[in-house]
Design a protein around this motif. Structure first.
Motif, mmCIF file in Angstrom:
data_model
loop_
_atom_site.group_PDB
_atom_site.id
_atom_site.type_symbol
_atom_site.label_atom_id
_atom_site.label_comp_id
_atom_site.label_asym_id
_atom_site.label_seq_id
_atom_site.Cartn_x
_atom_site.Cartn_y
_atom_site.Cartn_z
ATOM 1 N N ALA A 28 0.828 -1.203 0.000
ATOM 2 C CA ALA A 28 0.000 0.000 0.000
ATOM 3 C C ALA A 28 0.863 1.254 0.000
ATOM 4 N N ALA A 29 0.374 2.306 -0.667
ATOM 5 C CA ALA A 29 1.140 3.550 -0.806
ATOM 6 C C ALA A 29 1.556 4.121 0.544
ATOM 7 N N SER A 30 0.715 3.947 1.558
ATOM 8 C CA SER A 30 1.027 4.490 2.881
ATOM 9 C C SER A 30 2.214 3.795 3.540
ATOM 10 N N LEU A 31 2.644 2.678 2.966
ATOM 11 C CA LEU A 31 3.790 1.939 3.501
ATOM 12 C C LEU A 31 5.106 2.299 2.806
ATOM 13 N N THR A 32 5.056 3.251 1.896
ATOM 14 C CA THR A 32 6.225 3.553 1.057
ATOM 15 C C THR A 32 7.498 3.782 1.867
ATOM 16 N N ASN A 33 7.453 4.683 2.820
ATOM 17 C CA ASN A 33 8.669 5.022 3.574
ATOM 18 C C ASN A 33 9.134 3.859 4.438
ATOM 19 N N ALA A 34 8.200 3.230 5.137
ATOM 20 C CA ALA A 34 8.561 2.151 6.056
ATOM 21 C C ALA A 34 9.132 0.950 5.309
ATOM 22 N N VAL A 35 8.458 0.505 4.264
ATOM 23 C CA VAL A 35 8.928 -0.672 3.539
ATOM 24 C C VAL A 35 10.249 -0.382 2.820
ATOM 25 N N THR A 36 10.406 0.832 2.293
ATOM 26 C CA THR A 36 11.674 1.196 1.649
ATOM 27 C C THR A 36 12.825 1.123 2.644
ATOM 28 N N ASP A 37 12.612 1.659 3.842
ATOM 29 C CA ASP A 37 13.663 1.613 4.870
ATOM 30 C C ASP A 37 13.968 0.183 5.286
ATOM 31 N N ILE A 38 12.931 -0.617 5.467
ATOM 32 C CA ILE A 38 13.131 -1.998 5.904
ATOM 33 C C ILE A 38 13.844 -2.800 4.823
ATOM 34 N N ALA A 39 13.497 -2.564 3.563
ATOM 35 C CA ALA A 39 14.167 -3.254 2.463
ATOM 36 C C ALA A 39 15.650 -2.915 2.434
ATOM 37 N N THR A 40 15.982 -1.661 2.699
ATOM 38 C CA THR A 40 17.389 -1.237 2.732
ATOM 39 C C THR A 40 18.146 -1.964 3.843
ATOM 40 N N ILE A 41 17.535 -2.042 5.019
ATOM 41 C CA ILE A 41 18.149 -2.751 6.152
ATOM 42 C C ILE A 41 18.357 -4.221 5.803
ATOM 43 N N TYR A 42 17.331 -4.829 5.237
ATOM 44 C CA TYR A 42 17.386 -6.255 4.928
ATOM 45 C C TYR A 42 18.452 -6.561 3.883
ATOM 46 N N GLN A 43 18.504 -5.750 2.832
ATOM 47 C CA GLN A 43 19.476 -5.991 1.771
ATOM 48 C C GLN A 43 20.911 -5.805 2.252
ATOM 49 N N ALA A 44 21.108 -4.926 3.231
ATOM 50 C CA ALA A 44 22.449 -4.755 3.794
ATOM 51 C C ALA A 44 22.904 -6.018 4.523
ATOM 52 N N GLN A 45 21.938 -6.777 5.023
ATOM 53 C CA GLN A 45 22.246 -8.013 5.750
ATOM 54 C C GLN A 45 22.211 -9.247 4.863
ATOM 55 N N HIS A 46 21.550 -9.134 3.718
ATOM 56 C CA HIS A 46 21.423 -10.253 2.786
ATOM 57 C C HIS A 46 21.795 -9.737 1.388
ATOM 58 N N SER A 47 23.060 -9.656 1.135
ATOM 59 C CA SER A 47 23.549 -9.006 -0.086
ATOM 60 C C SER A 47 23.134 -9.729 -1.360
ATOM 61 N N SER A 48 22.773 -11.002 -1.258
ATOM 62 C CA SER A 48 22.384 -11.746 -2.459
ATOM 63 C C SER A 48 20.896 -11.599 -2.780
ATOM 64 N N THR A 49 20.160 -10.868 -1.929
ATOM 65 C CA THR A 49 18.716 -10.702 -2.142
ATOM 66 C C THR A 49 18.403 -9.277 -2.560
ATOM 67 N N LYS A 50 17.590 -9.142 -3.578
ATOM 68 C CA LYS A 50 17.152 -7.823 -4.049
ATOM 69 C C LYS A 50 15.659 -7.686 -3.783
ATOM 70 N N ILE A 51 15.280 -6.679 -3.005
ATOM 71 C CA ILE A 51 13.878 -6.413 -2.718
ATOM 72 C C ILE A 51 13.362 -5.371 -3.708
ATOM 73 N N ILE A 52 12.304 -5.705 -4.414
ATOM 74 C CA ILE A 52 11.702 -4.779 -5.383
ATOM 75 C C ILE A 52 10.305 -4.408 -4.890
ATOM 76 N N PRO A 53 10.129 -3.204 -4.324
ATOM 77 C CA PRO A 53 8.803 -2.804 -3.867
ATOM 78 C C PRO A 53 8.008 -2.140 -4.989
ATOM 79 N N VAL A 54 6.720 -2.404 -5.000
ATOM 80 C CA VAL A 54 5.787 -1.736 -5.903
ATOM 81 C C VAL A 54 4.690 -1.133 -5.024
ATOM 82 N N PHE A 55 4.559 0.203 -5.053
ATOM 83 C CA PHE A 55 3.615 0.878 -4.176
ATOM 84 C C PHE A 55 2.427 1.436 -4.949
ATOM 85 N N GLY A 56 1.274 1.439 -4.307
ATOM 86 C CA GLY A 56 0.076 1.983 -4.933
ATOM 87 C C GLY A 56 -1.125 1.728 -4.051
#
Length: 253
Positions: A28-56
């Protein structure tokens, strides 16, 4: 030798790409900031995983998932659209996890001083000029919640021709930020990220259905080990919970 070197480099790149996991989350669009931040944290810990968010809007995203769009996770701003995907057999009911809570607030541009009282006896339609922006009331979750509250307070009929329905909650926020709408109905979390609006009131929780954000793996995501792992991080990790709370969400235990 040169051709062999090029081939070796190409093969190494191919192997690296083949092992890199990709997780596509529709949120959901209202999750844009939170999910983006969490994806950044997660990818820093799991370098082989790419999180692709789609918001709307949850409504639009659910229909895309139903139509076959590649997606591993669906994070909705209301239960209805999650139930819709369960009925369409795109999500297993056993995968659904109610995760977040939010509040419904009324906002205006900071320069305005519009009174508000969540009371049927208060003439809210007369308290401001121009339009009220919120999500489309027939489909977008924030608009559905707004409609429920306006009906409960007996304001909907008087405001009907002044309501602008937007494609998602962030669009409604942007309209108010630009002064194109004097009033908006959005989630508290969206209002808090803006420096251009003020919260002039909060709708009582009993004026609308609970604002609940469920998360689920899609049928595709159930087969993706990286998606399963990222879903667990979103629901169970202290780091994710801290980010959600930072942006004003309530987190279900």
């Amino acid at each position: 030798m040169k051709k062999q070197l090029v081939l070796a480099v190409w093969m190494a790149a191919w192997v690296s790409t083949a092992h890199a996991g990709t997780v596509k989350i529709y949120a959901a669009a209202s999750l844009t900031n939170a999910v983006t931040d969490i994806a950044t944290i997660y990818q820093a810990q799991h370098s082989s995983t790419k999180i692709i968010p789609v918001f709307g809007a949850s409504s639009a995203l659910a229909r895309q998932v139903e139509a076959g769009a590649a997606s591993d996770l669906f994070f909705s701003a209301d239960q209805d659209w999650m139930d819709y995907l369960v009925q369409k057999q795109q999500v297993s009911s056993s995968s659904v996890r109610p995760l977040l809570l939010n509040q419904l607030v009324v906002i205006s541009p900071k320069a305005l001083n519009i009174p508000f009282r969540a009371d049927p006896g208060f003439n809210f339609p007369a308290a401001f000029k121009g339009h009220l922006c919120t999500g489309q009331m027939e489909s977008v979750p924030v608009g559905k919640y707004a409609r429920q509250s306006l009906i409960k307070l007996n304001w909907l009929d008087s405001l009907q021709r002044r309501i602008v329905g937007t494609e998602d909650v962030r669009s409604a926020l942007a309209f108010v930020e630009r002064g194109e709408c004097q009033v908006g109905i959005v989630y508290k979390t969206d209002a808090l990220i803006s420096q251009k609006v003020r919260i002039i009131g909060t709708f009582p929780e009993n004026s609308h259905r609970p604002i609940l954000y469920p998360l689920a793996l899609t049928r595709q995501g159930e087969k993706n080990a990286e998606a399963v792992q990222f879903a667990k991080f979103l629901t169970d990790s202290g780091q994710a919970r801290a980010v959600f709370k930072k942006y004003g969400f309530g987190v279900q235990s």
